[in-house]
Design a protein around this motif. Sequence first.
Motif, PDB file in Angstrom:
ATOM      1  N   CYS A  51       0.846  -1.199   0.000  1.00  0.00           N
ATOM      2  CA  CYS A  51       0.000   0.000   0.000  1.00  0.00           C
ATOM      3  C   CYS A  51       0.878   1.244   0.000  1.00  0.00           C
ATOM      4  O   CYS A  51       2.096   1.165   0.289  1.00  0.00           O
ATOM      5  N   CYS A  72      -2.101  -1.162  -5.973  1.00  0.00           N
ATOM      6  CA  CYS A  72      -2.314  -1.409  -4.545  1.00  0.00           C
ATOM      7  C   CYS A  72      -3.132  -0.278  -3.933  1.00  0.00           C
ATOM      8  O   CYS A  72      -3.288   0.793  -4.534  1.00  0.00           O
ATOM      9  N   PRO A  73      -3.659  -0.465  -2.737  1.00  0.00           N
ATOM     10  CA  PRO A  73      -4.401   0.620  -2.077  1.00  0.00           C
ATOM     11  C   PRO A  73      -3.516   1.848  -1.846  1.00  0.00           C
ATOM     12  O   PRO A  73      -2.327   1.724  -1.504  1.00  0.00           O
ATOM     13  N   SER A  96      -7.896   5.327  -2.778  1.00  0.00           N
ATOM     14  CA  SER A  96      -8.634   4.198  -2.188  1.00  0.00           C
ATOM     15  C   SER A  96      -9.372   4.644  -0.935  1.00  0.00           C
ATOM     16  O   SER A  96     -10.471   4.169  -0.653  1.00  0.00           O
ATOM     17  N   ALA A 278      -6.108   1.098   5.256  1.00  0.00           N
ATOM     18  CA  ALA A 278      -5.605   0.607   3.965  1.00  0.00           C
ATOM     19  C   ALA A 278      -5.961  -0.854   3.756  1.00  0.00           C
ATOM     20  O   ALA A 278      -6.262  -1.284   2.636  1.00  0.00           O
ATOM     21  N   CYS A 281      -9.248  -1.584   1.981  1.00  0.00           N
ATOM     22  CA  CYS A 281      -9.477  -0.922   0.696  1.00  0.00           C
ATOM     23  C   CYS A 281      -8.930  -1.729  -0.469  1.00  0.00           C
ATOM     24  O   CYS A 281      -8.035  -2.563  -0.320  1.00  0.00           O
TER      25      CYS A 281
END
Length: 555
Positions: A51, A72-73, A96, A278, A281
Amino acid sequence: MAARIKTVCLIHSHLGPALTHLGVRATRLDPPRGTASLPELLAGLPEPPDCVIHQENLGARLVLTDLAKTPCPVVYWALDPHLNFFWQRHYARGFSAVATTQPHLAKAFAAAGAPHAAWVPWHGAPRPFVPHADRAMPLAFVGRVTPQRRRRQWFAEHMARYGLVMRDDVHGEAMAAFYDAARIVPNESIAGEINLRLFEAASSGCLPVAERRPEGVDTLFVPEREAFYYDDVLELDDRLRFALTHPDLTEKMGRAAHAAVAARHLPLHRAAALLELAGRCAAPPRGPEAATAEALALYHLRRSGQLALAGSMIWQRLAAVPDTPEVMAARIQTVLGAGDRNAVLALIGFCLARPALSGHPLTATACCLAACRLDAPGEARLAYVAQAGHGRRDIPRLSGPRDYLLHFAGALEAAGYEAAPGMVFDPTRHLPENAVQCLVAAKALAPDDLEIDRRLDRLLARLPGSEPERVALMSNLTLHRPDDWSLGLTLGLADLAAFRLGPGLEEVVLAAATAVKTGQEKRFARRLALADPSGRLRAVLRSVTDAAPAAAQEK
């Protein structure tokens, strides 16, 4: 269930040590001020992160672009949203998730379209506790005092009677050492926000005395045990007098605030909260909505002067996204700023031909007022009629920019576009985008129009930190309408909320006398009771009025 995050890319964030303590590998990047493509930044890392956490940098404004291409988030931590929500509400839609230091703005971000929004407050730092007997300063405050911050100037002037020591030139360890030498830290907020000073004071074991107005502040430090809170200058004075005359209790509460930081408000706690967010998400949203969010965020940053971006770049991004009302208003403002009359008229014609655009107050405002700037009264009236006549047969006849500004102030307010705190609006350059800006522009055209002052004050009353503007407006209104006690009472309450103790009490006393003279003392009493639920102001007024006859007899 939250996903397990093992690696994090931090952008402009100091949470690396806290993440390491949590067993997460963290890499920090610090791109320079401006814009940066997130995929390009991540391409230079040794491994792709699980993340990305982008922390707002108040000293080096950075906008990440191409978020939709990130697998990725990506979480944005908005530290200063109370003054930047006007552009961050768009920026957040491309992430996100967004975390905000202000709880009420978590709801606002969600309402604006952010996929996830959460309250993640500021934090303190671990420090040893210095006994209060070893501290030389009773009261201390670190913060800038400038003519642009009139409320803080009044705060500083009032606090001088208590021997407040103020500094604006200390940072980091020097600032912490400064607070280590103080026992009490009275706090003031620029715009009703929960600010970092609260946590800095508590980290040093000072007793925080903070404004009660920020939503959720009393959940961070327990009232009467870890902090004192106040609503206006009268309550602030009560709190400070009590604290100064009860040093043992002051130290006990300072120790409790210090312990609260260690238990709940360290970088470790915020890192864990951001990781949890995170982990819930997915990757950032894709498609036209993501591109629109990015384009509008960049547009508003350029419009406000916070980033020096090329107008051609802004136009290219706005031209590439769907024709939403906000996008069309931004296009009109951008082309108007470039001085292309024909292009502005073409955009106005495009909007007027589409009811979904012409009926929207934001687009209609831009069309009408841009036409006024170009001295095109026909297009201005068409834009007004298209919006005001939406679903109506008879509409008032208006003539000229002032009338249009007052109409669209009401239309924008009704649609939820009330104000944009932090955006420095210049009516000679900017087209209004909310009700307050419409009224400010109208006042520039008609400075003696008292109805504009009254409407503007009513809107500003909803905006914490706007007391200096309200004091100026209400002073003008009371000057022209001295027999209206309600105006005097409103002015007095605004003075008290702005740390103007003497002027505030004078105005309330005068308003009370005016109410008696006009036979409306019962109405005044009801209004005062609603504004003063604690009874503190009424007690002060009784002492003032009781003292006046005695003083006269002594003479």
